[in-house]
Motif scaffolding. Structure first.
Motif, PDB file in Angstrom:
ATOM      1  N   ARG A 173       0.945  -1.159  -0.091  1.00 47.18           N
ATOM      2  CA  ARG A 173      -0.019  -0.012   0.079  1.00 47.18           C
ATOM      3  C   ARG A 173       0.739   1.329  -0.009  1.00 47.18           C
ATOM      4  N   GLU A 174       1.979   1.182   0.839  1.00 51.10           N
ATOM      5  CA  GLU A 174       2.765   2.444   0.845  1.00 51.10           C
ATOM      6  C   GLU A 174       3.281   2.769  -0.255  1.00 51.10           C
ATOM      7  N   MET A 175       4.081   1.733  -1.137  1.00 49.54           N
ATOM      8  CA  MET A 175       4.385   1.777  -2.351  1.00 49.54           C
ATOM      9  C   MET A 175       3.561   2.224  -3.379  1.00 49.54           C
ATOM     10  N   MET A 176       2.383   1.810  -3.254  1.00 43.51           N
ATOM     11  CA  MET A 176       1.231   2.285  -4.439  1.00 43.51           C
ATOM     12  C   MET A 176       0.717   3.791  -4.068  1.00 43.51           C
ATOM     13  N   LEU A 177       1.049   4.187  -2.583  1.00 45.08           N
ATOM     14  CA  LEU A 177       0.500   5.649  -2.307  1.00 45.08           C
ATOM     15  C   LEU A 177       1.640   6.375  -2.892  1.00 45.08           C
ATOM     16  N   ARG A 178       3.042   5.910  -2.839  1.00 44.41           N
ATOM     17  CA  ARG A 178       4.201   6.574  -3.213  1.00 44.41           C
ATOM     18  C   ARG A 178       4.150   6.956  -4.624  1.00 44.41           C
ATOM     19  N   PHE A 179       3.604   5.944  -5.530  1.00 42.51           N
ATOM     20  CA  PHE A 179       3.278   5.961  -6.979  1.00 42.51           C
ATOM     21  C   PHE A 179       2.158   6.974  -7.113  1.00 42.51           C
ATOM     22  N   ALA A 180       1.137   6.747  -6.653  1.00 41.46           N
ATOM     23  CA  ALA A 180      -0.090   7.245  -7.268  1.00 41.46           C
ATOM     24  C   ALA A 180      -0.565   8.458  -6.355  1.00 41.46           C
ATOM     25  N   GLY A 181       0.003   8.672  -5.070  1.00 43.73           N
ATOM     26  CA  GLY A 181      -0.501   9.999  -4.302  1.00 43.73           C
ATOM     27  C   GLY A 181      -1.921   9.794  -3.953  1.00 43.73           C
ATOM     28  N   GLY A 182      -2.581  10.981  -4.437  1.00 40.87           N
ATOM     29  CA  GLY A 182      -4.170  10.849  -4.184  1.00 40.87           C
ATOM     30  C   GLY A 182      -5.075  10.813  -5.461  1.00 40.87           C
ATOM     31  N   ASN A 183      -4.391  10.607  -6.588  1.00 46.55           N
ATOM     32  CA  ASN A 183      -4.823  10.573  -7.723  1.00 46.55           C
ATOM     33  C   ASN A 183      -6.093   9.197  -7.855  1.00 46.55           C
ATOM     34  N   PRO A 184      -7.252   9.628  -7.822  1.00 50.23           N
ATOM     35  CA  PRO A 184      -8.240   8.274  -7.913  1.00 50.23           C
ATOM     36  C   PRO A 184      -8.180   7.324  -8.914  1.00 50.23           C
ATOM     37  N   LEU A 185      -7.786   7.803 -10.224  1.00 49.93           N
ATOM     38  CA  LEU A 185      -7.660   7.087 -11.448  1.00 49.93           C
ATOM     39  C   LEU A 185      -6.163   6.080 -11.192  1.00 49.93           C
ATOM     40  N   ALA A 186      -5.336   6.833 -11.064  1.00 53.15           N
ATOM     41  CA  ALA A 186      -3.949   6.139 -10.516  1.00 53.15           C
ATOM     42  C   ALA A 186      -4.130   5.096  -9.361  1.00 53.15           C
ATOM     43  N   LEU A 187      -4.678   5.504  -8.328  1.00 52.56           N
ATOM     44  CA  LEU A 187      -4.980   4.369  -7.299  1.00 52.56           C
ATOM     45  C   LEU A 187      -5.814   3.297  -7.618  1.00 52.56           C
ATOM     46  N   SER A 188      -6.912   3.313  -8.451  1.00 53.55           N
ATOM     47  CA  SER A 188      -7.588   2.616  -8.796  1.00 53.55           C
ATOM     48  C   SER A 188      -7.144   1.628  -9.955  1.00 53.55           C
ATOM     49  N   LEU A 189      -6.204   2.218 -10.948  1.00 58.27           N
ATOM     50  CA  LEU A 189      -5.388   1.189 -11.726  1.00 58.27           C
ATOM     51  C   LEU A 189      -4.752   0.551 -10.926  1.00 58.27           C
ATOM     52  N   ALA A 190      -3.908   1.127 -10.013  1.00 58.51           N
ATOM     53  CA  ALA A 190      -2.904   0.278  -9.244  1.00 58.51           C
ATOM     54  C   ALA A 190      -3.548  -0.744  -8.521  1.00 58.51           C
ATOM     55  N   ALA A 191      -4.764  -0.421  -7.937  1.00 58.15           N
ATOM     56  CA  ALA A 191      -5.292  -1.210  -7.283  1.00 58.15           C
ATOM     57  C   ALA A 191      -5.922  -2.562  -8.254  1.00 58.15           C
ATOM     58  N   ALA A 192      -6.200  -2.248  -9.385  1.00 61.54           N
ATOM     59  CA  ALA A 192      -6.570  -3.458 -10.124  1.00 61.54           C
ATOM     60  C   ALA A 192      -5.538  -4.080 -10.734  1.00 61.54           C
ATOM     61  N   VAL A 193      -4.421  -3.667 -10.703  1.00 61.42           N
ATOM     62  CA  VAL A 193      -3.169  -4.507 -10.927  1.00 61.42           C
ATOM     63  C   VAL A 193      -2.968  -5.266  -9.901  1.00 61.42           C
ATOM     64  N   GLY A 194      -2.922  -4.883  -8.693  1.00 57.89           N
ATOM     65  CA  GLY A 194      -2.698  -5.575  -7.449  1.00 57.89           C
ATOM     66  C   GLY A 194      -1.315  -5.911  -7.426  1.00 57.89           C
ATOM     67  N   SER A 195      -0.826  -7.064  -6.856  1.00 60.24           N
ATOM     68  CA  SER A 195       0.443  -7.481  -6.437  1.00 60.24           C
ATOM     69  C   SER A 195       0.977  -8.266  -7.636  1.00 60.24           C
ATOM     70  N   ALA A 196       0.325  -8.863  -8.523  1.00 55.79           N
ATOM     71  CA  ALA A 196       0.916  -9.888  -9.463  1.00 55.79           C
ATOM     72  C   ALA A 196       2.105  -9.217 -10.352  1.00 55.79           C
ATOM     73  N   GLY A 197       3.092  -9.871 -10.402  1.00 54.91           N
ATOM     74  CA  GLY A 197       4.255  -9.342 -11.312  1.00 54.91           C
ATOM     75  C   GLY A 197       4.734  -7.776 -10.610  1.00 54.91           C
ATOM     76  N   TRP A 198       4.321  -7.292  -9.477  1.00 53.83           N
ATOM     77  CA  TRP A 198       4.579  -5.939  -9.514  1.00 53.83           C
ATOM     78  C   TRP A 198       5.979  -5.721  -8.723  1.00 53.83           C
ATOM     79  N   SER A 199       7.061  -5.202  -8.847  1.00 52.51           N
ATOM     80  CA  SER A 199       8.198  -5.159  -8.179  1.00 52.51           C
ATOM     81  C   SER A 199       8.491  -3.939  -7.257  1.00 52.51           C
ATOM     82  N   GLY A 200       7.479  -2.853  -7.350  1.00 54.11           N
ATOM     83  CA  GLY A 200       7.637  -1.769  -6.275  1.00 54.11           C
ATOM     84  C   GLY A 200       8.822  -0.917  -6.346  1.00 54.11           C
ATOM     85  N   GLU A 201       9.782  -1.270  -7.329  1.00 57.02           N
ATOM     86  CA  GLU A 201      10.787  -0.503  -7.259  1.00 57.02           C
ATOM     87  C   GLU A 201      10.909   0.964  -7.789  1.00 57.02           C
ATOM     88  N   GLU A 202       9.991   0.967  -8.958  1.00 57.32           N
ATOM     89  CA  GLU A 202      10.042   2.353  -9.539  1.00 57.32           C
ATOM     90  C   GLU A 202       9.388   3.545  -8.754  1.00 57.32           C
TER      91      GLU A 202
END
Length: 669
Positions: A173-202
């Motif tokens: 969650r914290e990595m996705m928050l750093r990625f998406a901030g408070g942007n609802p679209l980016a958060l929703s897309l990130a949530a839809a991606v989930g953890s599958a294949g996600w490195s969390g490095e970028e």
């Protein structure tokens, strides 16, 4: 199932408590609650999601709902009023208009003419990207019943709630928050991606790059090449129906209807694709990101798909129903929305939004006054002349805001041969016929289509919505018309327009004068560059080829040159000096005399391919190619009376001139 979906949406929904509270009060009939809700914010901020939540609440209260999508609203307020008639007639109706920025031109009309006629207890929710005009928020009367809210990013707490509702693992969650901030679209897309294949490095910042990354995660490995092509369609088409997908994909491969149906379902299931009345519509930010990514991956394939879409739209223009045709030009030129001055010039503001209607008798006085005030008495007299001769060619443009006529156009159809009265009356029309006669004459059964008048006093002769709509309609008509030789538009400030239209239309250089004003003629010869080829040049960002050059001959002079050349076939020196060697037929020939002689012989032989040309071919062959010393001798060789032979010979020369004139108009190939 519907109730379960509503409950699931309600559980997943986070934030926007103030808007929900105020809307709940309005549904409950609180006299202090607003009656009109105006929600705005950038793409991806959650406007549509909030609208769906408000719709669920209104539905749960038993309210009649009316849902409109601004992307598919007509330019005519009357069409909007017909679609929203329930709002005026049924008490308690709640009207929702999403993507309001796509029909923002209705705003003043809505405030002034439509909303005040609402049925009892009706509510309105408008959602778009653009804030309302300030006069409405400053109006004391509207201030009592209007609630305007700019939707912003989620707070940290709201963003975490969204990810928790999506069952994202706590360590991500914290990595996705750093990625998406408070942007609802980016958060929703990130949530839809989930953890599958996600490195969390970028590291993430709200940009097109992150959306590309998220889209790649959402789509994953595209299953097949057919799925990739389907993505290319939905990324470029304004809206994608299954019928459109089938037509475009079948241009390349024989995709079965069953396969296309599966591809369409796959597209519809993508989380950034909406299903609308006209088909699939990707979220704007996702569309542009997807299009940019596809253009980068395979630029040639991207352009090929754009060309196929254009060809399908052209087919619909030629063969579709009148109802379908009314929206096809906009869908066609949507393909070129980023091409700026080369295709459409979207430099207008929302105050300029207009819709076109056929001219009515009561409009004539306004049209004539506009013409005189803008171009002078001489031009107004010509408008009156053409109104009498071709009234159906005139259209008026009414402001969506006020309903008043703000502009008009006059599009003429000028069949060959020209009417002497037209030539004597209108210098511009006379100049057009003179130009085409000298360059690429209009043949019997063909016509010139001319946008003779484009008069918009407030934005005269500068790019505007009126010019844009008029040109789109003209190009759409060119795709449907039979026998259209030239398309011509008329502008003042010819040098300025020559630069604007460079590579799109040919500047004829003709500058006729009417009254105190000089006009420029800009032309497309649709026989040399058909609409399909013209669009291909726009797609590939290459200039439309200029006409192949003036013939230098009138038709009568050309016929005389052919007869002269035929009479000198046996005299090498005389043939080399004949006028036909200076025609376009002989342009760029390495051996003009020798190759032109061979061309004449081939043209004579080709006449025998037509039953009416068999006797003519025999007469020409005997008279000019058999070595007969005289025409009488040629007649004897054919066993014909001399008078009969002469008749066949005259017919042969006429047919030969006609065939060679066709080649002369086309120029060297």
């Amino acid at each position: 199932m519907g109730e379960q979906l509503n409950r699931a949406r309600e559980r997943a929904f986070v934030g926007r408590e103030e808007e929900l509270r105020r809307f709940g009060a309005a549904l409950a009939g609180d006299p202090q609650a607003p009656l009109v809700f105006y929600l705005y914010g950038p793409g991806g901020i959650g406007k549509s999601t909030l609208l769906r939540s408000l719709e669920d609440r209104a539905r749960a209260e038993g309210r009649p709902l009316l849902e409109l999508d601004g992307r598919f609203v007509s330019r005519d307020p009357a069409d909007f009023e017909r679609a929203a008639a329930q709002f005026l007639d049924v008490p308690g109706t709640v009207l929702f208009v999403d993507s309001f920025e796509h029909c923002q031109w209705l705003e003043t009309w809505l405030w002034q003419r439509f909303l005040p006629r609402a049925a009892d207890d009706a509510l309105v929710v408008l959602a778009g990207r653009i804030p309302p005009q300030p006069e409405w928020t400053a109006d004391p009367a509207w201030a009592q019943i209007l609630h305007v809210a700019e939707l912003g990013p989620f707070s940290d707490e709201e963003a975490r709630s969204l990810l928790a509702a999506a069952r994202i693992r706590p360590e991500l969650r914290e990595m996705m928050l750093r990625f998406a901030g408070g942007n609802p679209l980016a958060l929703s897309l990130a949530a839809a991606v989930g953890s599958a294949g996600w490195s969390g490095e970028e590291m993430w910042s709200p940009s097109a790059d992150v959306l590309r990354t998220l889209l790649a995660g959402l789509i994953g490995k595209v299953p097949t090449a057919a799925h990739r092509r389907a993505l290319e369609v939905v990324a470029q088409a304004h809206s994608t129906s299954e019928e459109l997908l089938t037509a475009v994909l079948s241009m390349e491969s024989q995709e079965s209807e069953e396969n296309v149906h599966l591809l369409f379902d796959w597209l519809r299931d993508l989380p950034f694709v909406e299903s609308t009345a006209r088909g699939l519509y990707p979220h704007d930010a996702a569309r542009e990101t997807l299009a940019a990514d596809l253009r980068w991956r395979a630029p040639n394939a991207f352009l090929t798909m754009r060309r196929r879409l254009a060809e399908e739209y052209l087919r619909l223009l030629r063969e579709g129903t009148e109802e379908r045709i009314s929206v096809v030009p906009d869908e066609l030129f949507y393909l070129f929305r980023e091409m700026g001055s080369r295709a459409r010039r979207g430099n207008w503001t929302r105050e300029e939004e207009v819709h076109e209607r056929a001219l009515q008798p009561d409009d004539i006085e306004v049209v004539l006054r506009m013409a005189e005030e803008t171009e002078g008495r001489a031009s107004a007299d010509l408008v009156r002349y053409w109104l009498e001769r071709q009234p159906r060619g005139f259209g008026v443009y009414r402001s969506v805001t006020t309903g008043e006529i703000v502009a008009f156009t006059g599009r003429l159809v000028l069949p060959a041969p020209p009417d002497p009265q037209d030539l004597a009356t209108d210098p511009v029309v006379a100049a057009a016929w003179e130009y085409t006669e000298a360059t690429a004459p209009v043949r019997p059964g063909e016509h010139i289509a001319m946008t003779r008048f484009t008069i918009y006093p407030e934005r005269y002769q500068i790019p505007s919505r009126v010019i844009d709509l008029s040109n789109s309609r003209s190009q759409g008509e060119a795709a449907r018309a039979r026998g259209r030789a030239h398309g011509i538009v008329i502008y003042q400030d010819a040098e300025v327009w020559a630069e604007r239209l460079k590579g799109v239309m040919h500047d004829t250089g003709v500058r006729p004068r009417v009254g105190e004003h000089t006009y420029g003629l800009f032309c497309n010869d649709w026989r040399q560059v058909p609409v399909e080829a013209w669009l291909r040049h726009l797609i590939s960002a290459t200039e439309v080829p200029a006409p192949s050059g003036p013939s230098g001959f009138s038709r009568s002079a050309f016929d005389q040159a052919v007869r002269e050349a035929m009479s000198h076939l046996r005299d090498t020196a005389a043939f080399a000096a004949c006028a036909l060697t200076r025609s376009r037929l002989a342009a760029d020939l390495a051996d003009p005399a020798g190759e032109l002689r061979a061309l004449l012989r081939q043209a004579v032989d080709d006449l025998a391919g037509d039953p009416r040309g068999v006797r003519a071919c025999q007469a020409l062959t005997a008279g000019y190619f058999s070595g007969a010393p005289t025409q009488e001798a040629a007649a004897r060789r054919l066993g014909l009376p001399y008078g009969t032979y002469r008749r066949h010979l005259r017919q042969g020369l006429d047919l030969l001139c006609e065939a060679l004139w066709e080649k002369e108009l086309q120029g060297p190939r």
